[in-house]
Write a protein that holds these residues in place. Structure first.
Motif, PDB file in Angstrom:
ATOM      1  N   ALA A   8     -74.757  12.718 -17.988  1.00  0.00           N
ATOM      2  CA  ALA A   8     -74.496  12.016 -19.242  1.00  0.00           C
ATOM      3  C   ALA A   8     -74.946  10.565 -19.120  1.00  0.00           C
ATOM      4  CB  ALA A   8     -73.007  12.085 -19.568  1.00  0.00           C
ATOM      5  N   LEU A   9     -75.760  10.135 -20.063  1.00  0.00           N
ATOM      6  CA  LEU A   9     -76.292   8.788 -20.046  1.00  0.00           C
ATOM      7  C   LEU A   9     -75.820   8.022 -21.272  1.00  0.00           C
ATOM      8  CD1 LEU A   9     -79.994   9.618 -19.097  1.00  0.00           C
ATOM      9  CD2 LEU A   9     -78.125   9.009 -17.546  1.00  0.00           C
ATOM     10  N   THR A  10     -76.004   6.719 -21.229  1.00  0.00           N
ATOM     11  CA  THR A  10     -75.717   5.866 -22.386  1.00  0.00           C
ATOM     12  C   THR A  10     -77.024   5.209 -22.807  1.00  0.00           C
ATOM     13  OG1 THR A  10     -73.472   5.438 -21.599  1.00  0.00           O
ATOM     14  CG2 THR A  10     -74.359   3.952 -23.263  1.00  0.00           C
ATOM     15  N   LEU A  11     -77.463   5.511 -24.009  1.00  0.00           N
ATOM     16  CA  LEU A  11     -78.759   5.050 -24.496  1.00  0.00           C
ATOM     17  C   LEU A  11     -78.589   4.140 -25.706  1.00  0.00           C
ATOM     18  CD1 LEU A  11     -80.674   8.474 -24.489  1.00  0.00           C
ATOM     19  CD2 LEU A  11     -80.311   6.909 -22.575  1.00  0.00           C
ATOM     20  N   LEU A  12     -79.588   3.293 -25.892  1.00  0.00           N
ATOM     21  CA  LEU A  12     -79.661   2.483 -27.104  1.00  0.00           C
ATOM     22  C   LEU A  12     -80.951   2.847 -27.816  1.00  0.00           C
ATOM     23  CD1 LEU A  12     -78.740   0.217 -28.991  1.00  0.00           C
ATOM     24  CD2 LEU A  12     -79.934  -1.413 -27.500  1.00  0.00           C
ATOM     25  N   LEU A  13     -80.835   3.310 -29.031  1.00  0.00           N
ATOM     26  CA  LEU A  13     -81.986   3.669 -29.858  1.00  0.00           C
ATOM     27  C   LEU A  13     -82.204   2.559 -30.885  1.00  0.00           C
ATOM     28  CD1 LEU A  13     -84.169   5.601 -30.922  1.00  0.00           C
ATOM     29  CD2 LEU A  13     -82.376   6.718 -32.298  1.00  0.00           C
ATOM     30  N   ILE A  14     -83.350   1.891 -30.808  1.00  0.00           N
ATOM     31  CA  ILE A  14     -83.685   0.820 -31.750  1.00  0.00           C
ATOM     32  C   ILE A  14     -84.731   1.378 -32.709  1.00  0.00           C
ATOM     33  CG2 ILE A  14     -84.407  -1.576 -31.986  1.00  0.00           C
ATOM     34  CD1 ILE A  14     -83.818  -1.969 -29.021  1.00  0.00           C
ATOM     35  N   GLU A  15     -84.286   1.774 -33.875  1.00  0.00           N
ATOM     36  CA  GLU A  15     -85.148   2.459 -34.851  1.00  0.00           C
ATOM     37  C   GLU A  15     -84.626   2.174 -36.257  1.00  0.00           C
ATOM     38  OE1 GLU A  15     -87.725   3.813 -36.659  1.00  0.00           O
ATOM     39  OE2 GLU A  15     -88.107   4.894 -34.769  1.00  0.00           O
ATOM     40  N   ASP A  16     -85.494   1.621 -37.120  1.00  0.00           N
ATOM     41  CA  ASP A  16     -85.064   1.291 -38.474  1.00  0.00           C
ATOM     42  C   ASP A  16     -85.199   2.458 -39.437  1.00  0.00           C
ATOM     43  OD1 ASP A  16     -87.884   1.069 -38.243  1.00  0.00           O
ATOM     44  OD2 ASP A  16     -87.945  -0.043 -40.141  1.00  0.00           O
ATOM     45  N   ASP A  17     -86.015   3.445 -39.096  1.00  0.00           N
ATOM     46  CA  ASP A  17     -86.236   4.586 -39.975  1.00  0.00           C
ATOM     47  C   ASP A  17     -85.155   5.631 -39.713  1.00  0.00           C
ATOM     48  OD1 ASP A  17     -87.440   7.398 -40.550  1.00  0.00           O
ATOM     49  OD2 ASP A  17     -88.739   6.008 -41.647  1.00  0.00           O
ATOM     50  N   ASP A  18     -84.344   5.949 -40.739  1.00  0.00           N
ATOM     51  CA  ASP A  18     -83.236   6.887 -40.559  1.00  0.00           C
ATOM     52  C   ASP A  18     -83.725   8.284 -40.195  1.00  0.00           C
ATOM     53  OD1 ASP A  18     -81.390   4.934 -41.120  1.00  0.00           O
ATOM     54  OD2 ASP A  18     -81.244   5.425 -43.261  1.00  0.00           O
ATOM     55  N   GLY A  19     -84.854   8.696 -40.775  1.00  0.00           N
ATOM     56  CA  GLY A  19     -85.369  10.028 -40.477  1.00  0.00           C
ATOM     57  C   GLY A  19     -85.792  10.153 -39.020  1.00  0.00           C
ATOM     58  N   ASP A  20     -86.527   9.156 -38.523  1.00  0.00           N
ATOM     59  CA  ASP A  20     -86.959   9.186 -37.127  1.00  0.00           C
ATOM     60  C   ASP A  20     -85.763   9.108 -36.181  1.00  0.00           C
ATOM     61  OD1 ASP A  20     -89.568   9.396 -37.873  1.00  0.00           O
ATOM     62  OD2 ASP A  20     -90.040   7.267 -37.638  1.00  0.00           O
ATOM     63  N   ALA A  21     -84.793   8.290 -36.536  1.00  0.00           N
ATOM     64  CA  ALA A  21     -83.601   8.164 -35.701  1.00  0.00           C
ATOM     65  C   ALA A  21     -82.828   9.483 -35.661  1.00  0.00           C
ATOM     66  CB  ALA A  21     -82.705   7.044 -36.230  1.00  0.00           C
ATOM     67  N   PHE A  22     -82.709  10.152 -36.820  1.00  0.00           N
ATOM     68  CA  PHE A  22     -82.011  11.444 -36.865  1.00  0.00           C
ATOM     69  C   PHE A  22     -82.724  12.471 -35.984  1.00  0.00           C
ATOM     70  CE2 PHE A  22     -81.596  15.676 -38.745  1.00  0.00           C
ATOM     71  CZ  PHE A  22     -80.214  15.831 -38.707  1.00  0.00           C
ATOM     72  N   LEU A  23     -84.058  12.483 -36.017  1.00  0.00           N
ATOM     73  CA  LEU A  23     -84.817  13.429 -35.201  1.00  0.00           C
ATOM     74  C   LEU A  23     -84.549  13.210 -33.713  1.00  0.00           C
ATOM     75  CD1 LEU A  23     -86.996  15.593 -34.816  1.00  0.00           C
ATOM     76  CD2 LEU A  23     -88.717  13.770 -34.935  1.00  0.00           C
ATOM     77  N   VAL A  24     -84.585  11.947 -33.277  1.00  0.00           N
ATOM     78  CA  VAL A  24     -84.356  11.647 -31.855  1.00  0.00           C
ATOM     79  C   VAL A  24     -82.942  12.058 -31.450  1.00  0.00           C
ATOM     80  CG1 VAL A  24     -84.122   9.775 -30.172  1.00  0.00           C
ATOM     81  CG2 VAL A  24     -86.050   9.792 -31.766  1.00  0.00           C
ATOM     82  N   GLU A  25     -81.958  11.746 -32.290  1.00  0.00           N
ATOM     83  CA  GLU A  25     -80.571  12.079 -31.964  1.00  0.00           C
ATOM     84  C   GLU A  25     -80.362  13.594 -31.890  1.00  0.00           C
ATOM     85  OE1 GLU A  25     -78.626  10.007 -35.069  1.00  0.00           O
ATOM     86  OE2 GLU A  25     -78.548   8.081 -33.999  1.00  0.00           O
ATOM     87  N   GLU A  26     -80.999  14.333 -32.823  1.00  0.00           N
ATOM     88  CA  GLU A  26     -80.875  15.788 -32.809  1.00  0.00           C
ATOM     89  C   GLU A  26     -81.515  16.385 -31.560  1.00  0.00           C
ATOM     90  OE1 GLU A  26     -79.391  18.188 -34.849  1.00  0.00           O
ATOM     91  OE2 GLU A  26     -78.317  16.351 -35.398  1.00  0.00           O
ATOM     92  N   LEU A  27     -82.662  15.878 -31.170  1.00  0.00           N
ATOM     93  CA  LEU A  27     -83.324  16.387 -29.972  1.00  0.00           C
ATOM     94  C   LEU A  27     -82.489  16.122 -28.718  1.00  0.00           C
ATOM     95  CD1 LEU A  27     -87.029  15.317 -30.674  1.00  0.00           C
ATOM     96  CD2 LEU A  27     -86.055  17.622 -30.831  1.00  0.00           C
ATOM     97  N   LEU A  28     -81.841  14.967 -28.652  1.00  0.00           N
ATOM     98  CA  LEU A  28     -81.039  14.635 -27.482  1.00  0.00           C
ATOM     99  C   LEU A  28     -79.740  15.429 -27.426  1.00  0.00           C
ATOM    100  CD1 LEU A  28     -81.570  10.768 -27.291  1.00  0.00           C
ATOM    101  CD2 LEU A  28     -82.470  12.519 -25.746  1.00  0.00           C
ATOM    102  N   ARG A  29     -79.255  15.886 -28.566  1.00  0.00           N
ATOM    103  CA  ARG A  29     -78.045  16.708 -28.561  1.00  0.00           C
ATOM    104  C   ARG A  29     -78.280  18.067 -27.909  1.00  0.00           C
ATOM    105  NH1 ARG A  29     -77.321  14.518 -33.951  1.00  0.00           N
ATOM    106  NH2 ARG A  29     -75.581  13.016 -33.931  1.00  0.00           N
ATOM    107  N   GLN A  30     -79.543  18.460 -27.757  1.00  0.00           N
ATOM    108  CA  GLN A  30     -79.856  19.741 -27.121  1.00  0.00           C
ATOM    109  C   GLN A  30     -79.834  19.658 -25.602  1.00  0.00           C
ATOM    110  OE1 GLN A  30     -83.461  21.510 -28.737  1.00  0.00           O
ATOM    111  NE2 GLN A  30     -83.189  20.396 -30.681  1.00  0.00           N
ATOM    112  N   ALA A  31     -79.626  18.458 -25.063  1.00  0.00           N
ATOM    113  CA  ALA A  31     -79.627  18.292 -23.610  1.00  0.00           C
ATOM    114  C   ALA A  31     -78.413  18.959 -22.988  1.00  0.00           C
ATOM    115  CB  ALA A  31     -79.642  16.810 -23.250  1.00  0.00           C
ATOM    116  N   MET A  32     -78.522  19.321 -21.709  1.00  0.00           N
ATOM    117  CA  MET A  32     -77.420  19.934 -20.980  1.00  0.00           C
ATOM    118  C   MET A  32     -76.202  19.014 -20.970  1.00  0.00           C
ATOM    119  SD  MET A  32     -77.421  21.195 -17.013  1.00  0.00           S
ATOM    120  CE  MET A  32     -78.936  22.110 -17.314  1.00  0.00           C
ATOM    121  N   ALA A  33     -76.455  17.716 -20.827  1.00  0.00           N
ATOM    122  CA  ALA A  33     -75.392  16.714 -20.887  1.00  0.00           C
ATOM    123  C   ALA A  33     -75.801  15.702 -21.941  1.00  0.00           C
ATOM    124  CB  ALA A  33     -75.196  16.043 -19.526  1.00  0.00           C
TER     125      ALA A  33
END
Length: 377
Positions: A8-33
């Motif tokens: 489990a990591l702690t990340l900071l996502l710096i992204e102004d576009d809500d769609g791009d940010a949602f995509l990154v967050e959804e992809l990371l939720r598929q991680a084992m941790a």
């Protein structure tokens, strides 16, 4: 999925576009941790969230308050030990390459990102950052070692001793921290046959203290060769110390001795320093009357009366810094102290530096020792 985030990591996502940010967050939720993700929509917001718990930063280079590499440069300046992964558009791959050259660990094209690639890139970015920091520490250690070697060559000069009637041995050892300090030693025989020796200790540790020790040692040698001794020499060293030290609380202790040309007696000044050890006619003791005055750099009008010491025909004299008596000995690892040092030498039946240092063991402070002996002919 063969590539994943296993911790489990702690990340900071710096992204102004809500769609791009949602995509990154959804992809990371598929991680084992799945990581803990903080989101920032601007550089200003990101700088307020970039705390020590952030292990990796994903930064878009098209922010409302930063263009091109401005956001990356700000993040690298504020968090130089954190891995940074740059997000770019399909047409900005050349900007991604420039970002890596500027200090980012990697870049990703948003249109090509999937869960596996994103997880792998984050993990690789963190590993590259660890490797970069390790390489930086190695380079800094090598530079420090070279600087210490140059300073130590100044602290440990070639003795100017012509007579073969005196056996001369020195030891210079760093403390457990390995940091060079301001311990110094020197020996000079003047044309009249007198032998002058000094052992000193600048308080503190580090290159500034070591450099000050070198300056004092060179000044002492120069003054002795110029015929200056006693209080005149010490007042000159005191003035030099006050001019060169980085802080007013820095002081220096030292012990200096002048052995007469006949090698049968000595005149000493013990300047706030541990007393020298003498071995005469089988008797081990410390120089009486030491110290003869306070350390350099404490009192502007200090005096250091000379201590007259008869030596006789056969003798050994050891001058040392406090790193020796602050060493831990025995099963209880108690400090040696001056009395313990004298008792240890008595047990050994003489002053054997190698055996003495073996008994002392790990040193908490730097150590400089000069041992001079005259044997009956």
């Amino acid at each position: 999925m063969t590539e994943n985030l296993s911790e489990a990591l702690t990340l900071l996502l710096i992204e102004d576009d809500d769609g791009d940010a949602f995509l990154v967050e959804e992809l990371l939720r598929q991680a084992m941790a799945p990581p803990k993700i903080f989101r920032a929509r601007s550089l200003r917001e990101a700088l307020s969230k970039l705390t020590s718990e952030i292990q990796c930063v994903l930064v878009d280079l098209s922010l409302p308050d930063a263009s091109r590499l401005e956001a990356l440069e700000a993040v690298l300046e504020l968090a130089p030990h954190t891995a940074v992964l740059v997000l770019t558009g399909l047409r900005d791959t050349h900007v991604g390459t420039a970002a890596v050259q500027a200090g980012a660990q990697d870049y990703l094209v948003k249109q090509d990102v999937d869960a596996r690639l994103l997880a792998r890139s984050i993990r690789y970015a963190m590993e590259r950052k660890r490797a970069d920091l390790a390489q930086l520490r190695l380079m800094q250690a090598e530079l420090t070692a070279k600087e210490n070697a140059r300073l130590q060559s100044g602290l440990l000069p070639v003795k100017l001793l012509r007579t073969d009637a005196i056996e001369y041995t020195t030891r210079y050892l760093p403390g457990s921290g390995g940091t060079l300090a301001g311990d110094f030693l020197d020996t000079v025989q003047t044309p009249d046959g007198a032998v002058h020796v000094v052992v000193g200790d600048v308080c503190g540790h580090g290159p500034d203290e070591a450099a000050l020790g070198v300056a004092l040692r060179i000044a002492w040698r120069t003054l002795v060769l110029a015929g200056q001794t006693g209080d005149t020499l010490l007042r000159t060293l005191d003035a030099l110390l006050r001019a060169e030290r980085k802080a007013p609380e820095i002081f220096t202790t030292l012990c200096m001795a002048t052995i007469a040309p006949d090698l049968r007696h000595a005149r000493m000044r013990v300047v706030g320093h541990p007393p020298p050890v003498l071995l005469r006619d089988g008797t081990v003791d410390v120089v009486p009357g030491a110290p003869s005055g306070p350390p350099l750099g404490i009192f502007a009008e200090a005096e250091w009366p000379a201590i007259e010491v008869p030596l006789g025909e056969e003798w050994s004299m050891m001058l040392y810094t406090d790193g020796l008596i602050e060493g831990a000995v025995g099963e209880r690892q108690q400090l040696l102290g001056v009395d313990g040092l004298v008792n240890l030498i008595r047990e050994h039946g003489g002053i054997d530096l190698d055996r003495l240092l073996d008994d002392v063991g790990t040193l908490s402070d730097d150590l400089a020792v000069v041992l001079m002996s005259r044997r009956r002919r």
